[in-house]
Design an enzyme around this catalytic site. Structure first.
Site, mmCIF file in Angstrom:
data_model
loop_
_atom_site.group_PDB
_atom_site.id
_atom_site.type_symbol
_atom_site.label_atom_id
_atom_site.label_comp_id
_atom_site.label_asym_id
_atom_site.label_seq_id
_atom_site.Cartn_x
_atom_site.Cartn_y
_atom_site.Cartn_z
ATOM 1 N N GLY A 116 0.810 -1.216 0.000
ATOM 2 C CA GLY A 116 0.000 0.000 0.000
ATOM 3 C C GLY A 116 0.841 1.262 0.000
ATOM 4 O O GLY A 116 2.077 1.214 0.046
ATOM 5 N N ARG A 155 -20.858 13.058 2.538
ATOM 6 C CA ARG A 155 -21.182 11.668 2.292
ATOM 7 C C ARG A 155 -21.414 10.954 3.616
ATOM 8 O O ARG A 155 -21.010 11.450 4.676
ATOM 9 C CB ARG A 155 -20.036 10.993 1.513
ATOM 10 C CG ARG A 155 -19.836 11.564 0.124
ATOM 11 C CD ARG A 155 -18.626 10.943 -0.561
ATOM 12 N NE ARG A 155 -17.385 11.235 0.144
ATOM 13 C CZ ARG A 155 -16.185 10.822 -0.267
ATOM 14 N NH1 ARG A 155 -16.088 10.086 -1.358
ATOM 15 N NH2 ARG A 155 -15.103 11.130 0.427
ATOM 16 N N ALA A 213 0.436 -2.011 8.764
ATOM 17 C CA ALA A 213 -0.185 -0.987 7.926
ATOM 18 C C ALA A 213 -1.343 -1.526 7.106
ATOM 19 O O ALA A 213 -1.986 -0.761 6.370
ATOM 20 C CB ALA A 213 0.864 -0.370 6.987
ATOM 21 N N VAL A 257 -3.318 11.557 3.994
ATOM 22 C CA VAL A 257 -2.003 11.444 3.375
ATOM 23 C C VAL A 257 -2.110 11.861 1.911
ATOM 24 O O VAL A 257 -2.848 11.263 1.135
ATOM 25 C CB VAL A 257 -1.462 10.007 3.491
ATOM 26 C CG1 VAL A 257 -0.095 9.901 2.847
ATOM 27 C CG2 VAL A 257 -1.396 9.597 4.956
ATOM 28 N N LYS A 313 -11.015 1.554 13.255
ATOM 29 C CA LYS A 313 -9.628 1.871 13.612
ATOM 30 C C LYS A 313 -9.506 2.173 15.102
ATOM 31 O O LYS A 313 -8.504 1.835 15.723
ATOM 32 C CB LYS A 313 -9.121 3.049 12.776
ATOM 33 C CG LYS A 313 -9.021 2.766 11.286
ATOM 34 C CD LYS A 313 -8.029 1.662 10.961
ATOM 35 C CE LYS A 313 -6.600 2.123 10.996
ATOM 36 N NZ LYS A 313 -5.669 1.068 10.548
ATOM 37 N N LYS A 350 -9.361 9.732 12.060
ATOM 38 C CA LYS A 350 -10.787 9.414 12.000
ATOM 39 C C LYS A 350 -11.219 8.502 13.144
ATOM 40 O O LYS A 350 -12.422 8.276 13.350
ATOM 41 C CB LYS A 350 -11.127 8.789 10.643
ATOM 42 C CG LYS A 350 -10.974 9.761 9.483
ATOM 43 C CD LYS A 350 -11.216 9.089 8.149
ATOM 44 C CE LYS A 350 -11.166 10.105 7.023
ATOM 45 N NZ LYS A 350 -9.887 10.816 6.912
#
Length: 618
Positions: A296, A544, A369, A453, A427, A415
């Protein structure tokens, strides 16, 4: 021309100059001097031998005279002076006298002619056979250079850039001069170009000199200052470029003439995070490091940063074979045989596979990650968010604990603070798992929390770029929405630094400056792409599902004002309610999407569910 031929040519030219200089010095003092006088012949031989000897010692024949500067002139001075001193000593010994006036004139002629030949060659290679630079004439038959270029910054970087742009014939530009805030340079010339004023008068300079290309050459300036200059330049000129960072130039990663287009990162106005190289080296060098989600955006950059510290083994673990193959090939090409690069195609949701990988490699540090991160997609697929982000983290963490991993660093997000989305809640639940594991394990478990990011997959930048390429409009959810932003390298460095600072149970946070409005980001990107906002347009589409208007980095009960490292904070540990997390995982298949969303948001906000509330209807 080969090196040997070049050496012989320079020695021949210098021999002629030395012989000519000593004869002419005697001739000026006595026109009737004999050419083959013993004193002249002896002095000539001594000067020739010593000149070639000292030229070799000082590397005079190895200089590239096309780029000659004061350093080369200093070398000529030392060579000629030492040769004259030796010649004077020989005269004193052999003839019991020193011809001071003749040697003085010889010294002057020697320096003038030796230096003159070299700098004449430099002038020829720079300007061709013209005796004077051609004057710029505007005619209908003469094609003008495409760019009328102004350099911002008349310091050392600006001067080097100007010199290389002059010498590079492929550069199709007409340098009009510099602007610089150093008032002592104003109305003077630097590298043959006028300093036209300060940056404050940039608009007037651009208009007066018909500038259509600006290069910002202040690589050592603070990011906030660079941001101000970029914004001023963009107002008056569409084609704005910038010199690379000073550390990249110093390390030889790029050349001073490798200007690049201004990027959105240049507008963050924040200096990059500095690393504690010693502590990181102790943690990573000659160790076995495992990175999950290594294919990623963040995971692959973590691999690049870790590779610089020369680990013993670097394990790239990921679910997507193409992305893992890409980062593997990149690292192999760069580091070759410096350390072992091992790939593991595996899913973090597979607990047995995670145990097998940890048992096989026995890593010292794990950077976790691997995660789902797209907010709207996870709103529609909450089960997958929990499986990957929570269950996957639990699997990797338990495997790390079982096999004695030293440090476990989880990549989290802002978040996770007061989450309004399934992704953010998942998370936060993963953070709770990590904090709980730290309380019962010898492994040091920590989480690293940062904002959006720039340039990562799924971020707004690639979307905005595609919309601009398609002619617009650029879509923004709300005019007041803002976010914290950082670059991929910054995020990865924070993760690595956190691993070296870990004591166990912390949540590390980067000081990312002030949040940026998304609409400002969109407008800046439009300008960087060479368009005006009116040409492309900005359209507001509304929030959204799951999105927040503002992001936070720490909750009220997590705030800790002291920095543990410049620009890095650590949140206060909060006792996690991990039982609700584990119950949610165990009963995951019993929840429908709406009920699961309600449950994970409640857990993330610290709600304790009673036994009867855990009873659900399939």
């Amino acid at each position: 021309m080969t090196y040997k031929k070049r050496l012989l040519l320079l020695m021949f030219i210098d021999s002629v100059i030395v012989s000519f200089s000593i004869y002419m010095s005697h001739f000026f003092l006595n026109p009737y001097v004999k050419v083959f006088d013993v004193s002249i012949l002896t002095s000539s031989i001594v000067l020739l031998v010593t000149h070639h000897l000292f030229s070799s010692v000082f590397g005079l024949y190895k200089r590239v005279w096309r780029y000659a500067s004061m350093e080369e002139l200093r070398g000529i001075f030392f060579v000629v002076t030492l040769s004259i001193v030796v010649a004077a000593s020989v005269q004193a010994i052999v003839f019991q006298t020193v011809f001071e006036r003749a040697l003085t004139v010889t010294w002057m002629l020697h320096i003038i002619l030796i230096g003159g030949v070299r700098f004449a060659w430099k002038y020829y290679k720079t300007y061709g056979i013209r005796l004077f630079p051609a004057k710029r004439e505007v005619t209908a038959t003469v094609e003008e250079p495409e760019n009328r270029t102004l350099i911002i910054g008349a310091g050392s970087a600006g001067r080097m850039l100007a010199r290389q742009m002059k010498e590079t014939q492929a550069v199709d530009c007409d340098l009009v001069g510099f602007v610089d805030d150093d008032f002592t340079m104003h109305h003077l010339k630097v590298s043959g170009l006028p300093v036209l004023g300060s940056i404050h008068y940039l608009e007037q300079v651009v208009e007066a000199y018909e500038v259509n290309h600006i290069v910002i050459a202040v690589p050592s300036a603070e990011r906030e200052r660079i941001k101000e200059i970029v914004e001023k330049a963009q107002v008056v000129c569409r084609n704005v470029q910038i010199l690379p960072m000073i550390e990249d130039i110093a390390l030889g990663n790029v050349s001073v003439n490798q200007v690049r287009d201004v990027s959105i990162e240049d507008l963050l106005g924040r200096d990059p995070i500095e690393l504690d190289m010693d502590s990181i080296s102790d943690t990573l060098t000659d160790q076995t490091i495992l990175v999950t989600g290594a294919g990623g955006s963040i995971g692959s950059e973590i691999c690049r940063q870790v590779a610089k510290f020369k680990p013993k083994h670097l394990i790239l673990l990921g679910h997507g074979e193409n992305s893992i193959y890409t980062i593997e090939m990149e690292l192999r090409q760069t580091y070759q045989d410096d350390f072992d690069i091992i790939t593991e195609i595996a899913d973090v949701q597979d607990a047995d596979r995670m145990m097998n990988v940890m048992e096989k490699h026995q890593p010292h540090v794990v950077y976790h990650a691997a995660a789902h991160k797209h907010v709207p997609l996870m709103e529609r697929n909450p089960q997958e968010a929990i499986k990957n982000n929570v269950m996957g983290t639990k699997n990797v963490a338990e495997a790390a604990d079982a096999h004695g991993v030293g440090n476990f660093v989880m990549v989290s997000t802002d978040k996770a603070v007061n989450p309004t989305s399934v992704m953010g809640a998942s998370k936060r639940m993963a953070e709770m798992v990590v904090q709980h594991m730290d309380s019962k394990s010898r492994t040091r478990f920590v989480a690293v929390r940062f904002g959006n990011v720039l340039g990562s997959r799924g971020s707004v930048i690639p979307l905005f770029k595609k919309q601009i390429q398609n002619g617009g409009p650029v879509t923004v959810t709300h005019p007041e929405m803002n976010r914290y932003f950082m670059t991929i390298p910054e995020a990865s460095r924070l993760v690595i630094q956190a691993g070296s600072l870990a004591r166990g149970g912390e949540i590390f946070v980067l000081d990312m400056g002030e949040p940026v409005k998304i609409v400002d980001l969109a407008e800046n990107l439009i300008k960087l792409s060479g368009y005006s906002v009116d040409e492309i347009g900005v359209e507001f589409t509304g929030l959204r599902p799951g999105e927040k208007m503002y992001e936070e980095l720490l909750g009220e009960d997590e705030v800790h004002e002291e920095q543990v490292w410049p620009k890095i904070y650590v949140g206060k540990s909060v006792e996690p309610n991990v039982n609700s997390v584990l119950d949610c995982i165990d009963q995951l298949e019993d929840f429908d999407s709406s009920l699961l969303r309600e449950r994970v948001l409640g857990i993330a906000h610290g709600r304790v569910f009673e036994d009867e509330e855990l009873a659900v209807v399939k």
